[in-house]
Design an enzyme around this catalytic site. Structure first.
Site, PDB file in Angstrom:
ATOM      1  N   GLU A 153     -33.429  21.241 -49.196  1.00 23.56           N
ATOM      2  CA  GLU A 153     -32.575  21.779 -48.128  1.00 23.56           C
ATOM      3  C   GLU A 153     -31.841  20.688 -47.351  1.00 23.56           C
ATOM      4  OE1 GLU A 153     -35.074  24.444 -45.810  1.00 23.56           O
ATOM      5  OE2 GLU A 153     -34.675  26.031 -47.265  1.00 23.56           O
ATOM      6  N   CYS A 163     -23.700   4.730 -40.393  1.00 24.56           N
ATOM      7  CA  CYS A 163     -22.997   5.985 -40.675  1.00 24.56           C
ATOM      8  C   CYS A 163     -21.611   5.965 -40.022  1.00 24.56           C
ATOM      9  CB  CYS A 163     -23.817   7.185 -40.196  1.00 24.56           C
ATOM     10  SG  CYS A 163     -25.228   7.502 -41.284  1.00 24.56           S
ATOM     11  N   GLU A 319     -36.636  29.755 -53.308  1.00 26.09           N
ATOM     12  CA  GLU A 319     -37.724  30.129 -52.393  1.00 26.09           C
ATOM     13  C   GLU A 319     -37.456  31.524 -51.858  1.00 26.09           C
ATOM     14  OE1 GLU A 319     -38.307  27.491 -49.089  1.00 26.09           O
ATOM     15  OE2 GLU A 319     -37.993  25.707 -50.304  1.00 26.09           O
ATOM     16  N   GLU A 367     -46.740  25.212 -41.066  1.00 24.04           N
ATOM     17  CA  GLU A 367     -46.442  26.494 -41.707  1.00 24.04           C
ATOM     18  C   GLU A 367     -47.691  27.217 -42.200  1.00 24.04           C
ATOM     19  OE1 GLU A 367     -42.154  26.864 -42.637  1.00 24.04           O
ATOM     20  OE2 GLU A 367     -42.753  25.457 -44.202  1.00 24.04           O
ATOM     21  N   LYS A 368     -48.787  27.036 -41.487  1.00 25.99           N
ATOM     22  CA  LYS A 368     -50.039  27.606 -42.001  1.00 25.99           C
ATOM     23  C   LYS A 368     -50.039  29.126 -42.033  1.00 25.99           C
ATOM     24  CE  LYS A 368     -52.634  27.101 -37.642  1.00 25.99           C
ATOM     25  NZ  LYS A 368     -51.580  26.402 -36.873  1.00 25.99           N
ATOM     26  N   HIS A 370     -47.214  30.852 -42.794  1.00 20.98           N
ATOM     27  CA  HIS A 370     -46.156  31.344 -43.687  1.00 20.98           C
ATOM     28  C   HIS A 370     -46.813  32.005 -44.892  1.00 20.98           C
ATOM     29  CE1 HIS A 370     -42.583  31.550 -46.175  1.00 20.98           C
ATOM     30  NE2 HIS A 370     -41.875  31.219 -45.129  1.00 20.98           N
TER      31      HIS A 370
HETATM   32  C1  GLA Z   1     -37.715  26.285 -46.248  1.00 21.10           C
HETATM   33  C2  GLA Z   1     -38.330  25.033 -46.830  1.00 21.10           C
HETATM   34  C3  GLA Z   1     -39.776  25.173 -47.193  1.00 21.10           C
HETATM   35  C4  GLA Z   1     -40.486  25.992 -46.166  1.00 21.10           C
HETATM   36  C5  GLA Z   1     -39.835  27.338 -46.097  1.00 21.10           C
HETATM   37  C6  GLA Z   1     -40.538  28.379 -45.301  1.00 21.10           C
HETATM   38  O1  GLA Z   1     -36.961  27.017 -47.093  1.00 21.10           O
HETATM   39  O2  GLA Z   1     -37.618  24.523 -47.920  1.00 21.10           O
HETATM   40  O3  GLA Z   1     -40.317  23.893 -47.308  1.00 21.10           O
HETATM   41  O4  GLA Z   1     -40.445  25.329 -44.957  1.00 21.10           O
HETATM   42  O5  GLA Z   1     -38.553  27.150 -45.578  1.00 21.10           O
HETATM   43  O6  GLA Z   1     -40.425  28.243 -43.948  1.00 21.10           O
HETATM   44 ZN    ZN Z   2     -27.210   6.724 -40.285  1.00 25.43          ZN
END
Ligand code: GLA
Ligand code: ZN
Length: 683
Positions: A153, A163, A319, A367-368, A370
């Site tokens: 991401e 930069c 995902e 994220e426990k 999730h």
């Molecule tokens: C994103 C991230 C994951 C995780 C999910 C769920 O898409 O890529 O690592 O954090 O969100 O929250």
């Molecule tokens: Zn930089």
């Protein structure tokens, strides 16, 4: 780029983080058996595993990953191997602080969180390159390796000195001279004219935040920087594993604003040209309180279609969650059946996978809570696990659809440039610009009737579509005007609206107002763009009926178009609001006002009929039942999905075969709440 095609299965699985469980061998052992039971065939490894792979600088520990690779392979599974740059090891940030990001307030961040590195840092680039090369050397020939997942991401911007130097170099390359920048950004306004390159800084609350052309170029620069960083990441992979396709996971945004639209931060239209397969992370706000499930499905469909359209080939859902997310305002469980329904929707719109974040719920940290296939109870008996397993079984039954294409005759243009420029510029109504949201309103009319729609950029070929929608295309280049003109002249049907073609490539207004090219296409000339308060309404007549309008009323004069609708109120009462203009073999419509969906439905109906766009399966489409299709080997495959809590009866226009049971389905189909059926017919 063979490996996605070689596997005849839809990919089912997701992020697997054994690196969190290395001290729990019994868990790792259980994982393999449980994956089989869940009908998982693909795992994404290593997304945040850098510190487990290189715990100290230059000391590599791949043994645990070797073992997992072997086990996945023994299970007949695929590995999507991530490069670990999404999360740096602590030692690196400590030893080389330059890898950490500097924010727009000139404050350099400490180690923490993730995705927060400086894209310019030579050390970060070098370290990423080294570990990526090692991964390619070690696993590049492994038969389980199916794809590279680059970083995670990508997002964000860095304002450090390096930069900034890259920003100036990028501008020099683009503009050649300071004079050209002064002109392109209209720097004489407030006397901001640059007299030396060192004065050119990034936008920041410490200095400049109102130079719209600068803001726009800064967004473009950050896309280019991110792509450049990505190209450095993939260099060793391309060299050592030229046959392994490369992807990086894109995102959507807007969840807590009740929106669901592709992320606006990076120009994914541009980025997509550098990946082999588009993939994205899909987390719609299912079962929310502000709209029906079908409405959420429409928005989700829109984003899928946009990601399909970037390359017009099957994409991956990299995902999604089998149950809850953990970062919405309220994190609702998927109702029984909703997981299969919403996952089938991914395939229906062109995905060749359903992958989850994540396989196993983490024990601690951010994220426990999730959702995951395996919850904290470590059980295969709970509802979520069972539904995932059932979905996996169904995927196996419909594997013949894997790799199928789509046949689409309608396209909407969405441009990141246009979105950035319109969002940041002054004027109008701040909360009511709503560019992607307005495109979604148009999209909804077609979605409701099960008519497939692509969401393309101005760079795509328009000629493959019978109907092209370009509402609110605020920033328009000369080339786009020429393309639109050609498209219409050659017989295309074009619909556009207020806010279109107002500025050029650098967000400068066109001298003399609306460009002649556009006036010639639409046969009109805009005079004024009137903003309405959010509680204010006007009204237009169309086809003998009155329709409410809101937010924007453009006042236009007609050069030679037919007037289909007129304003009913205010000082511009009686002036044209909807026009139609014949040009060459085609037609160009112009909508001067923002309307509700009821108007759009009526407006598009004759166009849909004339162009014969209506979908072929349901005799009378139902809003809550979405039917989307893919095509392959002479067959058309229909995903018939019930996004409602009610039983739905669908009258079928043709005889089909249920792909899963082989049984003939004719005349009528009864769908239970949340049910999906997959039917096929000869094309
Ligand atoms: C994103 C991230 C994951 C995780 C999910 C769920 O898409 O890529 O690592 O954090 O969100 O929250
Ligand atoms: Zn930089």
């Amino acid at each position: 780029m063979a490996r996605l095609d070689v596997d005849e299965r839809f990919w089912h699985g997701g992020d697997y983080n054994p690196d969190q469980w290395l001290d729990y061998p019994e868990i790792l052992k259980a994982d393999m058996a449980m994956m089989k039971e869940a009908n998982i065939n693909t795992v994404t490894l290593g997304v945040f595993a850098w510190s487990a792979l290189e715990p100290e600088e230059g000391k590599f520990t791949f043994e645990w990953l070797d073992q997992i690779f072997e086990e996945i392979h023994a299970m007949g599974g695929n590995v999507i191997l991530a490069t670990p740059s999404g999360g740096r090891p602590q030692w690196m940030s400590e030893k080389y602080p330059e890898v950490n990001r500097t924010d727009e307030m000139n404050c350099q961040h400490r180690h923490g969180f993730r995705h927060n590195h400086c894209y310019s840092s030579p050390i970060y680039r070098e370290k990423v390159h080294i570990i990526n090369q090692k991964l390619a050397e070690r696993y590049g020939q492994h038969p389980a390796l199916a794809m590279w997942h680059i970083s995670n991401e990508y997002s964000g911007e860095c304002y450090c000195e390096r930069c900034q130097a890259n920003w100036r170099a990028w501008l020099k390359k683009k503009y050649g001279s300071l004079e050209a920048i002064n002109e392109a950004w209209w720097m004489r306004f407030w006397g901001g004219t640059y007299s030396s390159w060192s004065q050119v800084l990034p936008p920041s609350p410490l200095g400049e935040t109102k130079v719209h052309g600068m803001d726009l170029d800064w967004k473009r620069f950050n896309t280019d920087m991110t792509i450049d960083f990505y190209l450095n990441e993939i260099e060793p992979l391309r060299r050592l594993t030229p046959d392994v396709p490369v992807t990086t996971n894109f995102m959507a945004e807007g969840h807590d604003q009740h929106d669901f639209i592709p992320l606006e931060g990076l120009d994914y239209g541009k980025f997509a040209q550098h990946v082999d397969v588009v993939s994205w992370d899909s987390y719609p706000d299912w079962h929310n309180r502000y709209e029906s499930l079908a409405e959420t499905a429409m928005k989700s469909a829109y984003v899928h279609d946009q990601y399909w359209s970037l390359k017009q080939q099957p994409f991956l859902v990299m995902e999604s969650t089998p149950s809850v997310v953990n970062w919405h305002q309220y994190n609702k469980s998927k109702r029984p059946g909703a997981h299969i329904l919403t996952s089938m929707q991914q395939l229906a719109h062109g995905s060749d996978s359903t992958l989850y974040f994540q396989w196993r719920q983490s024990r601690g940290n951010s994220e426990k809570f999730h959702g995951a296939v395996v919850g904290h109870d470590n059980s295969t008996q709970n509802r979520v696990f069972q539904e995932v397993a059932e979905y996996g079984e169904r995927l196996a039954r419909i594997a013949e659809i894997k790799g199928a294409g789509k046949e689409v005759k309608v396209a909407i243009i969405f441009d990141w440039d246009s979105n950035w420029a319109l969002k940041r510029g002054g004027g109008f109504g701040r909360p009511t610009r709503l560019y992607p949201q307005t495109l979604q309103e148009h999209y909804a009319v077609f979605w409701e009737q099960d008519i497939g729609v692509d969401i393309i950029t101005s760079e795509h070929d328009f000629s493959q579509y019978d109907l092209l929608l370009a509402p609110m295309l605020y920033l328009m280049r000369q080339e786009t005007m020429m393309k639109l003109r050609q498209y219409v002249s050659a017989g295309g049907t074009l619909v556009s609206s207020y806010f279109t073609g107002m500025v050029n490539e650098t967000d400068l207004l066109y001298v003399g107002g609306w460009p002649d090219e556009l006036q010639e296409i639409f046969g009109i000339k805009p005079q004024e763009l009137e903003m309405l308060y959010t509680d204010e309404r006007n009204c237009i007549t169309f086809d003998g009926r009155r329709f409410e309008t809101k937010d924007y009323s453009e006042i236009i004069s007609v050069r030679e178009a037919d007037i289909l609708g007129e304003y009913q109120e205010d000082f511009y009462q009686g002036t044209p609001a909807v026009t139609k203009h014949a040009l060459g073999n085609g037609t160009a419509y112009y909508l001067a006002a923002r309307t509700n969906r009821d108007f759009l439905k009526l407006f598009y109906q004759p166009i849909i009929e004339e162009l014969d766009l209506a979908a072929s399966l349901a005799k009378a489409p139902i809003y809550e039942v979405s039917i989307q299709s893919r095509v392959k080997n002479g067959y058309i495959y229909y995903f018939v999905m019930n996004f409602s809590d009610d039983v739905q009866m669908i009258e079928l226009a043709k005889e089909t075969v249920d792909v899963e049971t082989g049984q003939t389905v004719k005349a009528a189909l009864k769908l239970a709440p949340y049910e999906t059926r997959i039917l096929k017919a000869v094309r």
